[in-house]
Design a protein around this motif. Structure first.
Motif, PDB file in Angstrom:
ATOM      1  N   LEU A   8       5.680 -14.484  -7.963  1.00  0.00           N
ATOM      2  CA  LEU A   8       4.848 -13.402  -7.448  1.00  0.00           C
ATOM      3  C   LEU A   8       5.724 -12.334  -6.822  1.00  0.00           C
ATOM      4  CD1 LEU A   8       2.238 -15.654  -5.633  1.00  0.00           C
ATOM      5  CD2 LEU A   8       2.038 -14.686  -7.908  1.00  0.00           C
ATOM      6  N   SER A   9       5.182 -11.157  -6.663  1.00  0.00           N
ATOM      7  CA  SER A   9       5.898 -10.074  -5.996  1.00  0.00           C
ATOM      8  C   SER A   9       4.907  -9.250  -5.195  1.00  0.00           C
ATOM      9  CB  SER A   9       6.604  -9.173  -7.008  1.00  0.00           C
ATOM     10  OG  SER A   9       7.216  -8.081  -6.353  1.00  0.00           O
ATOM     11  N   LEU A 127      -1.973 -21.584   2.692  1.00  0.00           N
ATOM     12  CA  LEU A 127      -3.338 -21.620   2.181  1.00  0.00           C
ATOM     13  C   LEU A 127      -3.648 -20.444   1.270  1.00  0.00           C
ATOM     14  CD1 LEU A 127      -5.217 -22.684   5.451  1.00  0.00           C
ATOM     15  CD2 LEU A 127      -3.960 -24.099   3.796  1.00  0.00           C
ATOM     16  N   ASN A 128      -2.697 -19.515   1.122  1.00  0.00           N
ATOM     17  CA  ASN A 128      -2.889 -18.332   0.282  1.00  0.00           C
ATOM     18  C   ASN A 128      -1.661 -18.143  -0.602  1.00  0.00           C
ATOM     19  OD1 ASN A 128      -3.797 -17.810   3.280  1.00  0.00           O
ATOM     20  ND2 ASN A 128      -5.345 -16.871   1.981  1.00  0.00           N
ATOM     21  N   PRO A 129      -1.835 -17.650  -1.815  1.00  0.00           N
ATOM     22  CA  PRO A 129      -0.673 -17.392  -2.671  1.00  0.00           C
ATOM     23  C   PRO A 129       0.286 -16.363  -2.076  1.00  0.00           C
ATOM     24  CG  PRO A 129      -2.687 -17.416  -3.972  1.00  0.00           C
ATOM     25  CD  PRO A 129      -3.113 -17.428  -2.540  1.00  0.00           C
ATOM     26  N   THR A 130      -0.266 -15.294  -1.471  1.00  0.00           N
ATOM     27  CA  THR A 130       0.559 -14.264  -0.839  1.00  0.00           C
ATOM     28  C   THR A 130       0.027 -14.019   0.570  1.00  0.00           C
ATOM     29  OG1 THR A 130      -0.835 -12.568  -1.858  1.00  0.00           O
ATOM     30  CG2 THR A 130       1.199 -13.159  -2.998  1.00  0.00           C
ATOM     31  N   GLU A 242      -2.366  -6.211  -8.193  1.00  0.00           N
ATOM     32  CA  GLU A 242      -3.342  -6.620  -7.194  1.00  0.00           C
ATOM     33  C   GLU A 242      -4.751  -6.684  -7.788  1.00  0.00           C
ATOM     34  OE1 GLU A 242      -3.111  -4.190  -3.773  1.00  0.00           O
ATOM     35  OE2 GLU A 242      -0.917  -4.203  -3.688  1.00  0.00           O
ATOM     36  N   TYR A 243      -5.514  -7.653  -7.283  1.00  0.00           N
ATOM     37  CA  TYR A 243      -6.913  -7.778  -7.683  1.00  0.00           C
ATOM     38  C   TYR A 243      -7.688  -8.435  -6.547  1.00  0.00           C
ATOM     39  CZ  TYR A 243      -6.131 -12.779  -8.516  1.00  0.00           C
ATOM     40  OH  TYR A 243      -5.840 -14.111  -8.356  1.00  0.00           O
ATOM     41  N   ILE A 244      -8.998  -8.334  -6.586  1.00  0.00           N
ATOM     42  CA  ILE A 244      -9.864  -8.922  -5.567  1.00  0.00           C
ATOM     43  C   ILE A 244     -10.440 -10.223  -6.126  1.00  0.00           C
ATOM     44  CG2 ILE A 244     -11.842  -8.573  -4.061  1.00  0.00           C
ATOM     45  CD1 ILE A 244      -9.498  -6.677  -3.536  1.00  0.00           C
ATOM     46  N   ASP A 245     -10.257 -11.321  -5.383  1.00  0.00           N
ATOM     47  CA  ASP A 245     -10.758 -12.610  -5.859  1.00  0.00           C
ATOM     48  C   ASP A 245     -12.239 -12.779  -5.531  1.00  0.00           C
ATOM     49  OD1 ASP A 245     -10.884 -13.220  -3.164  1.00  0.00           O
ATOM     50  OD2 ASP A 245      -9.175 -14.578  -3.175  1.00  0.00           O
ATOM     51  N   ASP A 246     -12.776 -13.952  -5.847  1.00  0.00           N
ATOM     52  CA  ASP A 246     -14.204 -14.213  -5.647  1.00  0.00           C
ATOM     53  C   ASP A 246     -14.617 -14.200  -4.184  1.00  0.00           C
ATOM     54  OD1 ASP A 246     -14.407 -14.479  -8.374  1.00  0.00           O
ATOM     55  OD2 ASP A 246     -14.190 -16.662  -8.349  1.00  0.00           O
ATOM     56  N   GLU A 247     -13.646 -14.383  -3.279  1.00  0.00           N
ATOM     57  CA  GLU A 247     -13.945 -14.401  -1.856  1.00  0.00           C
ATOM     58  C   GLU A 247     -13.681 -13.055  -1.190  1.00  0.00           C
ATOM     59  OE1 GLU A 247     -11.749 -17.609  -0.187  1.00  0.00           O
ATOM     60  OE2 GLU A 247     -12.815 -19.166  -1.324  1.00  0.00           O
ATOM     61  N   GLN A 251      -5.462 -10.431  -3.916  1.00  0.00           N
ATOM     62  CA  GLN A 251      -4.476 -11.352  -4.453  1.00  0.00           C
ATOM     63  C   GLN A 251      -3.564 -10.596  -5.411  1.00  0.00           C
ATOM     64  OE1 GLN A 251      -4.172 -14.130  -3.107  1.00  0.00           O
ATOM     65  NE2 GLN A 251      -6.177 -14.622  -2.249  1.00  0.00           N
ATOM     66  N   VAL A 252      -2.540 -11.311  -5.891  1.00  0.00           N
ATOM     67  CA  VAL A 252      -1.549 -10.704  -6.771  1.00  0.00           C
ATOM     68  C   VAL A 252      -1.436 -11.517  -8.049  1.00  0.00           C
ATOM     69  CG1 VAL A 252       0.856 -10.000  -7.021  1.00  0.00           C
ATOM     70  CG2 VAL A 252      -0.271  -9.796  -4.809  1.00  0.00           C
ATOM     71  N   THR A 253      -1.486 -10.832  -9.188  1.00  0.00           N
ATOM     72  CA  THR A 253      -1.303 -11.499 -10.470  1.00  0.00           C
ATOM     73  C   THR A 253       0.155 -11.923 -10.617  1.00  0.00           C
ATOM     74  OG1 THR A 253      -3.014 -10.109 -11.472  1.00  0.00           O
ATOM     75  CG2 THR A 253      -1.514 -11.262 -12.964  1.00  0.00           C
ATOM     76  N   PRO A 254       0.434 -13.167 -11.008  1.00  0.00           N
ATOM     77  CA  PRO A 254       1.830 -13.614 -11.147  1.00  0.00           C
ATOM     78  C   PRO A 254       2.606 -12.770 -12.153  1.00  0.00           C
ATOM     79  CG  PRO A 254       0.320 -15.480 -11.209  1.00  0.00           C
ATOM     80  CD  PRO A 254      -0.523 -14.246 -11.276  1.00  0.00           C
ATOM     81  N   MET A 255       3.871 -12.501 -11.836  1.00  0.00           N
ATOM     82  CA  MET A 255       4.757 -11.823 -12.766  1.00  0.00           C
ATOM     83  C   MET A 255       5.079 -12.717 -13.951  1.00  0.00           C
ATOM     84  SD  MET A 255       7.333 -10.293  -9.891  1.00  0.00           S
ATOM     85  CE  MET A 255       8.601  -9.865 -11.075  1.00  0.00           C
TER      86      MET A 255
END
Length: 264
Positions: A8-9, A127-130, A242-247, A251-255
């Motif tokens: 991720l970045s 608890l979070n990817p980023t 970047e994108y917005i998750d269901d909650e 979040q960030v899309t993996p490279m």
């Protein structure tokens, strides 16, 4: 055992390893650099002749080369090991666990120092990817050292009652209580990170909780990486990731996603 991890970045470069119940990952992130010896000539007094000066220089050169050769031979025979300062060491690489704890400042958990420069840090369960600055962080226990095996361990747990909804900048912890132990184990010229959970992770948190390992971004800008068969360049900023998750969280899309990461 889960071997897949994501690259991720987002403000920092994060290696993300999601897992369900148990994680054992052999991370060999540091490549051995050539051994360097610095030779310094000592200027003899002016009354020495040129020939004597050259002889003295040659003697010093041979002595330093002999010492460097001996040190190199001794170092190359010794694998990754626990030193007297209670962290792992192999030539120019040092691996620490829970030596400092300041995750908001990208310090803590498992850290790697290469040739005197911090190259990876914050190796811990999050608890979070980023995670952001005020995201939940674990409560850190006492660092334990097994000198026979060279293993360094520390127990951590969520939540941390001391900062849960308290203080000037309260951290809001979710309804999740679990503990785990991180082990850093020498493995030849490399090291292993092993995470043991005290109990099974609740089903609602599977795929969310994971082991994060942050790489220092400033030394990676513009450099290349290989994740399995995917090639890429480390960017200076995240574009269209970047994108917005269901909650409703950003979040960030993996490279890249894969089993083995090589940085060049």
């Amino acid at each position: 055992m889960i071997t897949d991890f994501f690259l991720l970045s987002f403000c920092s470069v994060i290696i993300r390893i999601p897992f369900k119940i148990f994680l054992e990952s052999n991370l060999i992130l540091i490549k051995k650099l050539p051994y360097k010896s610095k030779i310094i000539f000592i200027q003899p007094p002016n009354h020495f002749s040129t020939a004597k000066q050259q002889i003295m220089k040659n003697c010093i050169l041979l002595s330093l080369l002999f010492i460097s050769t001996q040190l190199l031979a001794q170092t190359s025979k010794q694998p990754m090991h626990l030193n007297d300062k209670e962290y792992l060491e192999y030539q120019g690489v040092n691996v620490m666990l829970a030596w400092d704890f300041y995750p908001e400042g990208h310090q803590g958990g498992v850290g790697v120092i290469q040739n005197g420069e911090r190259v990876a840090t914050n190796g811990d369960i999050r608890l979070n990817p980023t995670p952001g600055q005020w995201q939940p962080i674990p409560k850190v226990g006492t660092r334990m050292v097994d000198k026979k095996t060279g293993t360094i361990s520390v127990h951590m747990a969520y939540p941390n009652e001391a900062i849960d909804r308290k203080g000037f900048n309260p951290i809001i912890y979710p309804d999740l209580k679990f503990g785990y132990t991180i082990h850093v184990v020498p493995a030849g010229k490399a090291f292993k990170i092993v995470v043991d959970l005290d109990s099974a992770l609740p089903d609602d948190w599977i795929g969310k909780v994971g082991f994060n390992f942050e790489l220092l971004p400033s030394i990676l800008f513009g450099k290349s990486y290989y994740m399995d068969k995917k090639f890429g360049i480390f960017p200076r900023q995240s574009n269209d990731q970047e994108y917005i998750d269901d909650e409703g969280e950003t979040q960030v899309t993996p490279m890249a996603t894969g089993n083995q990461l090589t940085v060049a």
